[in-house]
Design an enzyme around this catalytic site. Structure first.
Site, mmCIF file in Angstrom:
data_model
loop_
_atom_site.group_PDB
_atom_site.id
_atom_site.type_symbol
_atom_site.label_atom_id
_atom_site.label_comp_id
_atom_site.label_asym_id
_atom_site.label_seq_id
_atom_site.Cartn_x
_atom_site.Cartn_y
_atom_site.Cartn_z
ATOM 1 N N SER A 5 0.812 -1.209 0.000
ATOM 2 C CA SER A 5 0.000 0.000 0.000
ATOM 3 C C SER A 5 0.856 1.273 0.000
ATOM 4 C CB SER A 5 -0.957 -0.044 1.198
ATOM 5 O OG SER A 5 -1.876 1.001 1.179
ATOM 6 N N ASP B 274 10.301 4.676 -10.157
ATOM 7 C CA ASP B 274 9.871 5.174 -11.465
ATOM 8 C C ASP B 274 10.541 6.494 -11.826
ATOM 9 O OD1 ASP B 274 8.268 2.988 -11.534
ATOM 10 O OD2 ASP B 274 6.373 4.067 -11.792
ATOM 11 N N LYS C 85 -0.597 -4.199 -3.315
ATOM 12 C CA LYS C 85 -1.889 -3.581 -2.994
ATOM 13 C C LYS C 85 -1.968 -2.230 -3.686
ATOM 14 C CE LYS C 85 -4.930 -1.950 0.716
ATOM 15 N NZ LYS C 85 -5.130 -0.599 0.173
#
Length: 526
Positions: free
Chosen positions: A288, A299, A313
């Site tokens: 999460s 990224d 999640k």
């Protein structure tokens, strides 16, 4: 109200079908159908029913058919679930454990109400407001209920202290007690700081920035951010932590759902650690909010991810408060990393059991021990935003450097000793009996870490107690494997009880393969 129900029940006779026609004329609303069913069961069923439970079971039944992260919680459950994330609770301010049906103070919270009146580590709290809580088999939850209470209220404690014959009496004024998200922060190597976050709560960002400032003053240039076993928390807390690493305008995460329009969260450019190198540690229980931070750093090519594939999640829940204090947490959107990855692992609606078995399935398939066992479909391929490295969505975040799970270090014998409470109870007794001597011998944690060794008598007593409880190693080889890690765990627990949780992790991390790999990478990239 009761009369209205009786009248309503009468309307249901002689048949429910007729009643439905009367009530639902011109309407085929599923909600009306649900109302009639509840009314019929409550008023016409042959036996009495608990209407509150009937409704709660109905809500649970609906939600169980949705995704694995939508949930219903009673008012009592809501309080228990939200307290770790709220940043504080109201009570007396002690860390404690139960030893042989007695509450033993591990440490009073620094500056908290118990420390202010003189309660010390090693004290046994035996009574609360003249009611005995020791030796009476009182449930832990009941003891906590008696100790906690509104800020400003007073509670009388009876305390037994080693080497003092009489029971001591303390009156403690309850106060707000902080619940910290930063489990540990220390210099793991010269120039390299280490911060471990246990969750993402209301105070996480402030705690994190304070830890960064402290480590920078101690010479930190690079950071190891440990998110192993971090199950997540508040999305905004994750955004705020990620902001500390990224340049202005960098996308951190975005959410999008059927009835929830796309919302983007971007860095403000005012972060306090935008230059030094970052190594993020994750494992199969990092989920999460922990994955939001990890995904943003990976990224944006801001840092290096080390460990094992994270939980996966990628669903956003919205809390819906109900009048009696209960709550529905309903999934309303997916979240996506800056490269456009949804890292939610696959699930079948209503099949929560299979979903919960995912980590065990990964182990059985070899994914936790061999990176080659992890396969991603080409359709899930994405690219990082600066260096255009290949990353994948569809089931957790794959680290840049994979560290296999060491399945030999934590033996069945050790697991059962821990599960039975034998290890923690032996540690509590040892510290209780030797606290003063240990503090006098080791003037600092660094001295302790360099020179202290767990005595053989302590491990022998644990093995013997295990045998009395039917827990035995299958052979001498299993015992030989178990003892080194048992000694490490005991040393870490002693360090925690004498000093702080940071010192616990400082000991345990020396044998943590993921931490060791990160430290190795820091040195290699210098």
């Amino acid at each position: 109200m009761k009369q209205l129900k009786i009248i309503a029940a009468a309307l249901l006779l002689p048949s429910l079908a007729a009643a439905q026609m009367r009530i639902n004329i011109g309407s085929d609303s599923p909600l009306r159908k649900l109302q009639i069913a509840e009314l019929a069961i409550t008023n016409l069923y042959v036996d009495s029913v608990d209407e509150q439970k009937l409704v709660e079971d109905g809500i649970r039944g609906m939600i169980e058919k949705l995704d694995p992260h939508s949930s219903y919680s009673t008012a009592k459950e809501v309080k228990a679930l939200t307290e770790p994330l709220a940043g504080n609770f109201e009570g007396i301010g002690v860390q404690f454990n139960m030893m042989e049906d007695t509450l033993v103070v591990i440490q009073p919270v620094a500056g908290g109400p118990s420390e202010k009146v003189g309660i010390m580590a090693g004290d046994r709290i035996v009574s609360v407001n003249d009611t005995a809580i020791a030796g009476v088999k009182m449930a832990r939850e009941e003891i906590m209920r008696r100790l906690r209470g509104p800020k400003g209220t007073q509670v009388r404690l009876g305390v037994v202290r080693r080497a003092i014959a009489d029971t001591l009496a303390f009156t403690v004024t309850r106060d707000k007690i902080p619940v910290e998200s930063v489990d540990a922060s220390y210099m793991i190597r010269p120039g390299v700081g280490y911060i471990r976050l246990g969750n993402f709560g209301a105070t996480t960002h402030d705690e994190f920035v304070s830890a960064l400032d402290k480590l920078r003053r101690e010479g930190m240039k690079d950071l190891v951010l440990d998110l192993q076993d971090n199950g997540g928390g508040y999305l905004q807390a994750a955004v705020d932590v990620a902001n500390e690493f990224l340049a202005k305008g960098d996308l951190i995460v975005y959410t999008d759902g059927r009835n929830s329009p796309r919302v983007e969260y971007k860095a403000k450019g005012d972060g306090c650690f935008r230059e030094g190198r970052v190594f993020v540690l994750v494992n199969e229980y990092s989920a999460s909010a922990a994955e939001i931070v990890t995904g943003a750093i990976q990224d944006q090519d801001r840092g290096t991810v080390v460990g094992r594939r994270s939980f996966g999640k990628g669903l956003v829940q919205r809390p819906i408060d109900l009048p009696d204090g209960s709550m529905i947490r309903l999934t309303v959107a997916h979240y996506y990393t800056p490269a456009g990855r949804c890292i939610q692992k696959p699930y079948v609606k209503g099949e929560a059991k299979d979903y919960a078995m995912d980590v065990l399935n990964r182990l059985n398939h070899g994914e936790l021990t061999n990176a080659d066992s992890i396969h991603f479909a080409d359709s899930l391929k994405c690219y990082t935003l600066r260096r255009h490295r290949t990353v994948y969505g569809g089931g957790g975040i794959m680290p840049d450097y994979f560290v296999p799970l060491d399945t030999t270090i934590y033996t069945r014998f050790h697991r059962e000793l821990v599960a039975k409470g034998i290890v923690i109870n032996a540690n509590l007794r040892y510290v209780d009996e030797n606290r003063k001597r240990l503090k006098a011998t080791y003037k600092s944690f660094d001295d302790f870490r360099r020179n202290f060794e767990i005595p053989a008598a302590l491990t022998d007593s644990i093995v013997s107690e295990g045998a009395r409880s039917g827990i035995k190693p299958k052979d001498s080889a299993e015992l030989a494997k178990a003892l080194p890690y048992l000694r490490l765990q005991l040393k870490a627990l002693v360090a925690r009880d004498l000093w702080t949780m940071s010192d616990y992790f400082a000991v345990m991390n020396e044998q943590n393969p993921i931490v060791a790999r990160a430290v190795e990478l820091v040195a290699k990239e210098d």
